[in-house]
Design an enzyme around this catalytic site. Sequence first.
Site, PDB file in Angstrom:
ATOM      1  N   SER A 241     -41.061 -24.119 -43.109  1.00  0.00           N
ATOM      2  CA  SER A 241     -42.464 -24.221 -43.468  1.00  0.00           C
ATOM      3  C   SER A 241     -43.151 -25.303 -42.657  1.00  0.00           C
ATOM      4  O   SER A 241     -42.536 -26.302 -42.273  1.00  0.00           O
ATOM      5  CB  SER A 241     -42.607 -24.522 -44.966  1.00  0.00           C
ATOM      6  OG  SER A 241     -42.384 -25.896 -45.220  1.00  0.00           O
ATOM      7  N   LYS A 242     -44.402 -25.064 -42.393  1.00  0.00           N
ATOM      8  CA  LYS A 242     -45.182 -26.004 -41.601  1.00  0.00           C
ATOM      9  C   LYS A 242     -45.221 -27.373 -42.279  1.00  0.00           C
ATOM     10  O   LYS A 242     -45.051 -28.411 -41.643  1.00  0.00           O
ATOM     11  CB  LYS A 242     -46.606 -25.472 -41.441  1.00  0.00           C
ATOM     12  CG  LYS A 242     -47.483 -26.377 -40.602  1.00  0.00           C
ATOM     13  CD  LYS A 242     -48.917 -25.867 -40.568  1.00  0.00           C
ATOM     14  CE  LYS A 242     -49.764 -26.754 -39.660  1.00  0.00           C
ATOM     15  NZ  LYS A 242     -51.163 -26.305 -39.593  1.00  0.00           N
TER      16      LYS A 242
END
Length: 472
Positions: A241-242
Amino acid sequence: MLRVRFAPSPTGFLHIGSARTFIFNWLYARRHGGQVILRIDDTDVERNTEESLASIFEGLKWLELAWDEQYRQSERLERHRQMAQVIFDKGLAYRDFSPAHGDADERPYGEGPWLFHPDMRAMSREESDRRAAAGEPFVLRFCVPRETRDKIVFTDLVYGEQCKATADIEDFALLRSNGMPTYHMASCADDVDLRITHIIRGQDHLTNTFKHVLIFEALGAPVPQFAHLPLLVAPDGSKLSKRRHGQVVSVTTYRDCGFLPQAYVNFLCLLGWSPKDNREYLTLDELIAAFSFEGVNRHNAVVNFTPENPIDPKALWLNTQHLRQMDVRDLARYVRPVLERAGLAAPSEDRFLQVLEVIRTRYQTLNDFVTRGRAYFAEDYEITPEASDKLNQPGARELLHELAARLEAAAEFTEHSVETELRNLAAERGVKAGLIINAARAILTGQTVGPSAFAVFTALGRERAIERLRRA
RNA sequence: GGCGCUAUCGUCUAAGGGUUAGGACGGAGCCCUCUCAAGGCUCAAAUACGGGUUCGAAUCCCGUUAGCGCUACCA
């Protein structure tokens, strides 16, 4: 005609997992003479942004894998609604007037799966029409045929036969209360209209596929083939995930780090797929020839990175392999813009190729050509402290000046002739050749590490090499 | 909670009943050598656990555990 599609939703940059899905779609299509369709799945108006769309194109462009057709789901909303209407008209969907259930925590888990609101599913068509006409908002739900079918079956090209009881499939939404199609509806409608034959996507859609089969059948359309791909995950097994993993999940990071697109494509292909013959280094053509779903495995692949070292070591290794094995003229095309961005100019083509041949085997990224390789393209390179030490050896500078004089007077200037001159000089003066060699490399490149000193001479060219020796 | 999927060296993977469980990255060492790489060679490193089936299981079946995914108008 075989047709595949890649359907990113513009809610962020191009994720490396999405990039891999795109690559596998592309390889499969090219392998079988099919077409690749890029479809922007932007039905979620709340989260989609134009900025994100631009960054996805940026990532795709870098990969250098062209697609054949391009669509945007938001331009096809009317068509999606029409197709939902078709399903409704066939009596395979119904209106659900229940108020939206906001909080996920309130879901009544415990007694098994939620399937539907009984009163809504059982509502007469007359009442449904009346309430809709009165403007009451509703969700259009697919009416899963639990009474007539006990299971839904399809064969996945990677995971094999998949089977799920209709009693475990809820009446999922086709249209939201605001009239917008859901992902399931829009995606299947477009897959039908765009005549997609193979749906290749992440494994997170594997269980959604039962719903999609139901939609295709309700639409009277042929059910495409499916191939689900294992996911790319972080070292702890969580999804990338970012927010948690930052730049490592964006393909543009690898571009900015100086990766060759074909090397990164090669790396991504090796996560979850294998040619099964021990090859690791594969060119794009070799990837096309070797790709098949037989080689795709079924468990998630870990991208190996740490906070200190955000680049997977194997990706870097593959980049070095491509750097030194690709055609040097191709390499020149990638290095030139990197030089320009750094304010440096590439020399003439012949000299440029010669320089690249000399330095490519010890560089790992494109960026190394302007950092570690600066001395080959500019005069304002730094002399490292270690290099200064080599130049400060007793007699070193004087020997370099003498060497310069001899090289200027020499008839030829080749690696071999330079070596002869240098070794003769060393012998005459009774010093080790290494003293002059290391000092020469130090003044010529500013560094104590690098290619064979003799190769550096010829890569720089006679005039520049002599001039630098005199500067010592 | 329900349903589905998965499980081989630290990581990516090969071996789909019979191999000293192979390769690659990374790690350690050696060779080569004007330095640093590259290259060559060597070493350490794995079948999650428990039951079956079978002459024989990493491989087939069951269970356990763990991870992942989907799960009432995100994609």
